[in-house]
Design an enzyme around this catalytic site. Structure first.
Site, PDB file in Angstrom:
ATOM      1  N   TYR A 110      -0.343 -10.008   0.769  1.00 20.21           N
ATOM      2  CA  TYR A 110       0.799  -9.295   1.447  1.00 20.21           C
ATOM      3  C   TYR A 110       0.706  -9.910   3.267  1.00 20.21           C
ATOM      4  O   TYR A 110      -0.358 -10.254   3.328  1.00 20.21           O
ATOM      5  CB  TYR A 110       0.496  -7.865   1.518  1.00 20.21           C
ATOM      6  CG  TYR A 110      -0.769  -7.363   2.043  1.00 20.21           C
ATOM      7  CD1 TYR A 110      -0.907  -7.069   3.547  1.00 20.21           C
ATOM      8  CD2 TYR A 110      -1.777  -6.991   1.184  1.00 20.21           C
ATOM      9  CE1 TYR A 110      -1.971  -6.523   3.975  1.00 20.21           C
ATOM     10  CE2 TYR A 110      -2.957  -6.389   1.520  1.00 20.21           C
ATOM     11  CZ  TYR A 110      -3.100  -6.237   3.079  1.00 20.21           C
ATOM     12  OH  TYR A 110      -4.208  -5.648   3.693  1.00 20.21           O
ATOM     13  N   HIS A 147      -6.952  -8.539  -2.383  1.00 14.62           N
ATOM     14  CA  HIS A 147      -8.444  -7.801  -2.024  1.00 14.62           C
ATOM     15  C   HIS A 147      -8.450  -6.501  -2.213  1.00 14.62           C
ATOM     16  O   HIS A 147      -7.458  -5.801  -2.468  1.00 14.62           O
ATOM     17  CB  HIS A 147      -8.809  -7.941  -0.704  1.00 14.62           C
ATOM     18  CG  HIS A 147      -8.099  -7.243   0.438  1.00 14.62           C
ATOM     19  ND1 HIS A 147      -6.970  -7.912   0.961  1.00 14.62           N
ATOM     20  CD2 HIS A 147      -8.173  -6.220   1.013  1.00 14.62           C
ATOM     21  CE1 HIS A 147      -6.449  -7.142   1.695  1.00 14.62           C
ATOM     22  NE2 HIS A 147      -7.097  -5.988   1.751  1.00 14.62           N
ATOM     23  N   HIS A 206     -10.743  -2.877  -1.131  1.00 14.53           N
ATOM     24  CA  HIS A 206     -11.430  -2.476  -0.266  1.00 14.53           C
ATOM     25  C   HIS A 206     -12.728  -1.722  -0.917  1.00 14.53           C
ATOM     26  O   HIS A 206     -12.255  -0.590  -1.854  1.00 14.53           O
ATOM     27  CB  HIS A 206     -10.816  -1.515   0.962  1.00 14.53           C
ATOM     28  CG  HIS A 206      -9.740  -2.148   1.786  1.00 14.53           C
ATOM     29  ND1 HIS A 206     -10.199  -2.609   3.041  1.00 14.53           N
ATOM     30  CD2 HIS A 206      -8.361  -2.580   1.091  1.00 14.53           C
ATOM     31  CE1 HIS A 206      -9.098  -3.189   3.467  1.00 14.53           C
ATOM     32  NE2 HIS A 206      -8.070  -3.128   2.617  1.00 14.53           N
ATOM     33  N   TYR A 261       0.670  -0.989  -0.052  1.00 15.67           N
ATOM     34  CA  TYR A 261       0.115  -0.062  -0.079  1.00 15.67           C
ATOM     35  C   TYR A 261       0.923   1.235  -0.123  1.00 15.67           C
ATOM     36  O   TYR A 261       1.975   1.379   0.647  1.00 15.67           O
ATOM     37  CB  TYR A 261      -0.953   0.167   1.135  1.00 15.67           C
ATOM     38  CG  TYR A 261      -2.022  -0.866   1.199  1.00 15.67           C
ATOM     39  CD1 TYR A 261      -3.464  -0.510   0.735  1.00 15.67           C
ATOM     40  CD2 TYR A 261      -1.813  -2.245   1.777  1.00 15.67           C
ATOM     41  CE1 TYR A 261      -4.259  -1.181   0.991  1.00 15.67           C
ATOM     42  CE2 TYR A 261      -2.955  -3.125   1.812  1.00 15.67           C
ATOM     43  CZ  TYR A 261      -4.125  -2.717   1.384  1.00 15.67           C
ATOM     44  OH  TYR A 261      -5.304  -3.670   1.286  1.00 15.67           O
ATOM     45  N   ARG A 298      -2.711 -11.683   3.902  1.00 14.95           N
ATOM     46  CA  ARG A 298      -3.975 -11.454   3.203  1.00 14.95           C
ATOM     47  C   ARG A 298      -4.221 -11.903   2.128  1.00 14.95           C
ATOM     48  O   ARG A 298      -3.552 -11.738   1.184  1.00 14.95           O
ATOM     49  CB  ARG A 298      -4.321 -10.300   3.436  1.00 14.95           C
ATOM     50  CG  ARG A 298      -4.322  -9.269   4.715  1.00 14.95           C
ATOM     51  CD  ARG A 298      -5.588  -9.621   5.665  1.00 14.95           C
ATOM     52  NE  ARG A 298      -6.915 -10.073   5.086  1.00 14.95           N
ATOM     53  CZ  ARG A 298      -7.648  -9.178   4.890  1.00 14.95           C
ATOM     54  NH1 ARG A 298      -7.409  -8.313   4.739  1.00 14.95           N
ATOM     55  NH2 ARG A 298      -8.772  -9.902   4.256  1.00 14.95           N
TER      56      ARG A 298
END
Lengths: 252, 187
Positions: free
Chosen positions: A160, A173, A175, A121, A170
């Protein structure tokens, strides 16, 4: 700022398409707030039972878009927000925002944010030693059309690691944040990709008790909407709570 | 046909790359007559301020009008009234501050009068889905005494929903756990 003493106005003007209440959700659809497998819930979940809130005008209304964040032409294309093209699998994510009666929600805002192709991110708290992409910010917005449709062009996010437990990763995905038409319909969720081998190990995904409800967070690959020589397409429909009486509503 | 609703998932630690808006904390335009600041601190179960959260508020204006999609009872006549605030912090000191006006009382469907209140959504890492609470106003004693929702809250916990007068507006803290745990609602 003291007792206002104002007389309340009559507020139940007949306005089309505004239900007098929204359905309460069946048990098992929403994740519990207390879920020990997801360690951050330990100190953050309320321990007292939730108190039943009857739905009245504050709960049945919701913010109009015009006065909020403006949505620009390129806000739904996360691959064109910088000078160059981001690295990764170019991906179309599309679908409809509907209520639980299947009625499309038009003109409602859909906001997304995600990691880049390497699972990083663009956020100062993300210390995963995977490269940032100078051509990818990872945030987008779209407004649904008359059929409730939205469409984003993005890069498929990578999985990640995170610190929840040993070797925790995770699943990939995106959000999603939806305002809906009413305070009651507000939803923040995550969209997953089909066939992810990490599903069985992820406490956030598995916090949803109902298997069918989990499956509905997994997007569907669409060959029909895949763009030849350009991008794979994944479809994700979102159902927000629709109109419906609840037997308890009368009591309050 | 009735479809099941889509499940929620946590907002996670990285929402700040997408959700905060410029001027998101302004439910009214700066300079609006009667504008107040509403501030507080959000605490976890260890009594520590939580550094990362997204707080949203939704409310009527002082005349009981909304800035909503539906135009209930006619839109607010206050220029620049959004009625909606979004405050997001990724590594703050647990505090929030927003600019708004005090809402008016509202009639409910069952004929009772709702005391002035603001609906609140709280999202954070560690919250698997939204927590809903309300801010009421401690100086609306008469209205609060007959509010149908406050009536369902035990007197000792009612205090957690009351914003107290403070310089420039009101103050209210949110406690996710502990002896002062805030009342949260099932909507």
């Amino acid at each position: 700022m003291t007792d206002s003493g104002a007389t309340p106005r009559q507020i139940y003007d007949p306005v089309s398409e505004t239900p007098s209440s929204y359905v309460r959700e069946a048990p098992g659809i929403q994740p519990p707030l207390d879920f020990p497998e997801y360690k951050s819930t330990a100190l953050r979940h309320p321990k007292q039972p939730l108190i039943y809130l009857p739905q009245n005008i504050t709960e049945l209304t919701g913010p109009a878009l015009g006065s909020l964040a403006p949505v620009g032409d390129l806000d739904n294309d996360l691959t064109r927000q910088h000078g160059g093209a981001p690295i990764g699998e170019r991906t179309v994510v599309f679908g409809r925002v509907l209520d639980t009666e299947g009625k499309p929600l038009r003109n409602t805002m859909v906001e997304i944010w995600q990691a880049n192709a390497s699972g990083r991110y663009r956020h100062r708290w993300d210390r995963f030693p995977a490269p940032l992409d100078p051509n990818f910010s990872g945030a987008g917005r779209a407004i649904t059309d008359d059929e409730g449709r939205y469409r984003f062009v993005t890069i498929k996010p990578g999985p990640y690691p995170w610190g929840n437990h040993y070797n925790a990763w995770r699943p990939a995905h995106i959000h999603f944040s939806l305002l809906g038409r009413a305070f009651t319909q507000r939803l923040v969720t995550q969209m997953y990709f089909p066939g992810d081998p990490l599903f069985r190990y992820d406490p956030i995904f598995n916090s949803i008790p109902d298997a069918a409800a989990r499956k509905r967070l997994v997007s569907r690959f669409s060959i029909q909407d895949t763009e030849p020589d350009w991008a794979l397409a994944y479809e994700f429909d979102i159902y927000l709570r629709g109109p419906g009486a609840t037997p308890f509503e009368e009591a309050l | 046909m009735i479809f099941p609703s889509t499940a929620g998932q946590t907002v996670g630690p990285y929402f700040a790359i997408g959700l905060p808006w410029s001027e998101g904390s302004h439910a009214v335009a700066p300079g609006t007559a009667g504008a107040i600041t509403l501030r507080g601190v959000i605490y976890d179960g260890a009594g520590k301020p939580i550094p990362d959260f997204l707080l949203e508020t939704w409310q009527a204006d002082p005349a009981g009008r909304f800035a909503d999609l539906h135009g209930h009872g006619g839109p607010s006549e206050i220029v620049g009234f959004r009625g909606f605030a979004r405050v997001g912090h990724e590594d703050g000191d647990g505090s929030f501050e927003l600019l708004t006006v005090k809402p008016g009382p509202l009639a409910t469907a069952s004929g009772t009068i709702a005391a002035p209140h603001i609906d609140v959504s709280l999202f954070a890492r560690g919250l698997l889905h939204r927590c809903v609470t309300r801010f009421y106003f401690a100086d609306e004693e008469a209205a609060n005494a007959v509010d149908p929702v406050l009536a369902t809250v035990s007197p000792e916990r009612r205090e957690t929903l009351l914003a107290k007068p403070a310089e420039g507006g009101y103050e209210i803290d949110i406690h996710l756990q502990g002896p002062e745990e805030t009342v949260f609602f099932a909507l």
